[in-house]
Scaffold this motif. Structure first.
Motif, mmCIF file in Angstrom:
data_model
loop_
_atom_site.group_PDB
_atom_site.id
_atom_site.type_symbol
_atom_site.label_atom_id
_atom_site.label_comp_id
_atom_site.label_asym_id
_atom_site.label_seq_id
_atom_site.Cartn_x
_atom_site.Cartn_y
_atom_site.Cartn_z
ATOM 1 N N THR A 1 -15.544 41.251 25.440
ATOM 2 C CA THR A 1 -15.744 42.589 24.883
ATOM 3 C C THR A 1 -17.131 43.147 25.201
ATOM 4 O O THR A 1 -17.586 44.082 24.551
ATOM 5 C CB THR A 1 -15.541 42.563 23.345
ATOM 6 N N ILE A 2 -17.788 42.575 26.196
ATOM 7 C CA ILE A 2 -19.143 43.016 26.526
ATOM 8 C C ILE A 2 -19.149 44.430 27.106
ATOM 9 O O ILE A 2 -20.194 45.075 27.202
ATOM 10 C CB ILE A 2 -19.822 42.018 27.514
ATOM 11 N N ALA B 1 -18.272 42.019 32.521
ATOM 12 C CA ALA B 1 -17.046 41.630 31.821
ATOM 13 C C ALA B 1 -16.089 40.910 32.757
ATOM 14 O O ALA B 1 -15.479 39.891 32.390
ATOM 15 C CB ALA B 1 -16.382 42.864 31.211
ATOM 16 N N ALA B 2 -15.946 41.414 33.985
ATOM 17 C CA ALA B 2 -15.048 40.784 34.948
ATOM 18 C C ALA B 2 -15.536 39.388 35.330
ATOM 19 O O ALA B 2 -14.740 38.435 35.428
ATOM 20 C CB ALA B 2 -14.924 41.663 36.190
ATOM 21 N N LEU C 1 -11.511 43.832 27.963
ATOM 22 C CA LEU C 1 -11.193 45.212 27.667
ATOM 23 C C LEU C 1 -11.002 46.007 28.966
ATOM 24 O O LEU C 1 -11.522 45.624 30.022
ATOM 25 C CB LEU C 1 -12.334 45.846 26.869
ATOM 26 N N PRO C 2 -10.261 47.110 28.905
ATOM 27 C CA PRO C 2 -10.168 47.978 30.088
ATOM 28 C C PRO C 2 -11.560 48.459 30.494
ATOM 29 O O PRO C 2 -12.463 48.572 29.649
ATOM 30 C CB PRO C 2 -9.314 49.141 29.594
ATOM 31 N N ASP C 3 -11.728 48.728 31.760
ATOM 32 C CA ASP C 3 -13.030 49.206 32.231
ATOM 33 C C ASP C 3 -13.435 50.472 31.511
ATOM 34 O O ASP C 3 -12.605 51.365 31.241
ATOM 35 C CB ASP C 3 -12.988 49.490 33.737
ATOM 36 N N LEU C 4 -14.719 50.551 31.213
ATOM 37 C CA LEU C 4 -15.275 51.803 30.708
ATOM 38 C C LEU C 4 -15.248 52.854 31.803
ATOM 39 O O LEU C 4 -15.408 52.535 32.994
ATOM 40 C CB LEU C 4 -16.727 51.577 30.255
ATOM 41 N N ALA C 5 -15.084 54.092 31.419
ATOM 42 C CA ALA C 5 -15.117 55.189 32.375
ATOM 43 C C ALA C 5 -16.507 55.822 32.387
ATOM 44 O O ALA C 5 -17.162 55.905 31.348
ATOM 45 C CB ALA C 5 -14.087 56.241 32.021
#
Length: 423
Positions: A208-209, A401-402, A418-422
């Motif tokens: 969750t970073i 995160a990846a 988590l999904p990538d931040l935009a």
């Protein structure tokens, strides 16, 4: 457990540090009070860690007490290298005034987590080494500034005092090292409601970073570096922060509590008596979260029983309230509320101890898994590149995160991210 009994001599492997003299003084006191023998094997940080790793993997450890860093203790816990203290003495108990530092003294081998309700007591803390905010209290008084509670309030104060190059509003570590920028960023992350994993305590290691909370935390961290920091903030090490403070060129700095010993030393500081200490600020709606970088004393399994008994006798003596007060008087950093609530703590020259009363119970651990050394390498590079302007906050958090997810997958944990931040 009687200290009057003749006990086996013990060897302690320990790191070279600003608090070593206080600990060594306490060892001398123990020897004079009990007649027992203690030998300290003092090493640089990395050398001490390497000696400990070799000792616990050998047929018999040459050390009876390991002074384990609060960043790398999970390696010792998960590896099963330390003897639960109740196995040495079933009646042994942690003194109730000793801080448990976010439950990092105890390990639940079934659930593989640190937990003092379900786990075994494996270590006694020997140094707190949590982060505090050092600040120029004389400048606060001259400018009518109030102690900030939130990061926004701290930014306002830092801007009011920022006058480069003579005075830098805020100093924080942002250089890459074994652990440097990660430790200084951690209070921002946690005090914004962020985290490294979804629910580490219950075995959910989803990364969750790159959460919105972590983004806000890192944007805040970078803002301090850019708006009220020094030139080349990405190169700042702990020694630089101390030098800026003691030479009167910094209004605020995030440092481990042990650095206070240099602030009033007239041989090192031109601002003696002018430095104050406050708890680390926080975002609204979240508590302060000083970062733990503490040191823990544990007994390796692979030593003879009489040496385990002697090692526990020392640790038991060390944790007593009267010992902890003596530790403070010798210039050490105590780990007991007894010391921080003593008359000694109320003396002006020991004013940092008043802040430690508040900060110690809220200090937060970083991670509890042995893969921490791989994870911190990712964080050090990613965070440093952001401060250096080489990559955006969003891209860095997504990339980290990846990479951390891959570490966790390769190690066999229940994970995801988590999904990538935009942008």
């Amino acid at each position: 457990m009687s200290y009057a009994d003749e006990l086996a001599p013990i060897n302690i492997v320990i790191n070279q540090s600003p608090w070593l003299d206080g600990f060594a003084g306490l060892v001398d006191l123990y020897e004079s009070e009990t007649g027992n023998t203690v030998t300290l094997d003092v090493n640089p940080y990395a050398g001490s860690l390497e000696k400990q790793r070799n000792a616990v993997r050998s047929e018999q450890s040459e050390y009876d007490i390991l002074i384990v860093n609060g960043i790398f203790y999970p390696e010792m816990y998960h590896g099963g290298f330390l003897e639960p203290l109740k196995n040495v003495d079933p009646d042994f108990k942690l003194d109730p005034q000793i801080y448990t530092y976010d439950d990092t003294l105890c390990y639940d081998a079934v659930n593989k987590t640190v937990n003092c309700e379900t786990g075994d007591l494996l270590t006694i803390p020997v140094n707190p080494n949590i982060t505090l905010m050092f600040y120029r209290k004389d400048l606060y008084e001259q400018n009518g500034l109030k102690i900030p509670e939130t990061w926004d309030e701290l930014m306002a104060n830092a801007k009011a005092l920022h006058n480069p190059p003579e005075m830098i509003g805020m100093m924080q570590r942002s250089a890459r090292a074994t652990i440097s920028i990660t430790w200084d960023y951690w209070p921002y992350l946690i005090s914004h409601g962020g985290s490294l994993f979804q629910d580490e305590g219950n075995g959910d290691f989803s990364v969750t970073i790159n959460s919105p909370e972590a983004r806000k935390a890192l944007e805040t961290y970078v803002a301090f570096s850019k708006e009220v920091g020094p030139e080349n903030p990405a190169s700042m090490e702990q020694g630089d922060l101390i030098q800026y403070l003691v030479t009167g060129r910094a209004a605020h700095a995030v440092l481990p509590a042990a650095a206070q010993s240099q602030m009033d030393d007239p041989n090192k500081s031109i601002v003696a008596g002018k430095i104050g200490y406050m708890t680390i600020p926080h975002a609204p709606g979240h508590p302060s979260a000083p970062a733990l970088g503490h040191w823990l004393g544990g007994i390796p399994k692979n030593i003879a029983q009489d040496h385990k008994v002697a090692a526990l006798a020392f640790l038991d003596w060390f944790q007593k309230p009267e010992t902890q007060i003596a530790y403070a008087e010798m210039g050490g950093s105590p780990v007991s509320a007894a010391a921080y609530e003593s008359d000694f703590a109320d003396k002006p020259e020991n004013r940092y101890m008043l802040t430690m009363r508040t900060a110690s119970p809220t200090a937060r651990r970083l991670w509890t898994i042995p893969e921490g050394s791989e994870i911190v390498a990712v964080l050090e590079v990613g965070l440093n590149r952001v401060v250096a302007g080489e990559i955006s906050v969003v891209d860095s958090l997504n990339n980290m995160a990846a990479e951390i997810e891959k570490i966790m997958v390769d190690a066999g944990y229940k994970t995801g991210r988590l999904p990538d931040l935009a942008n």
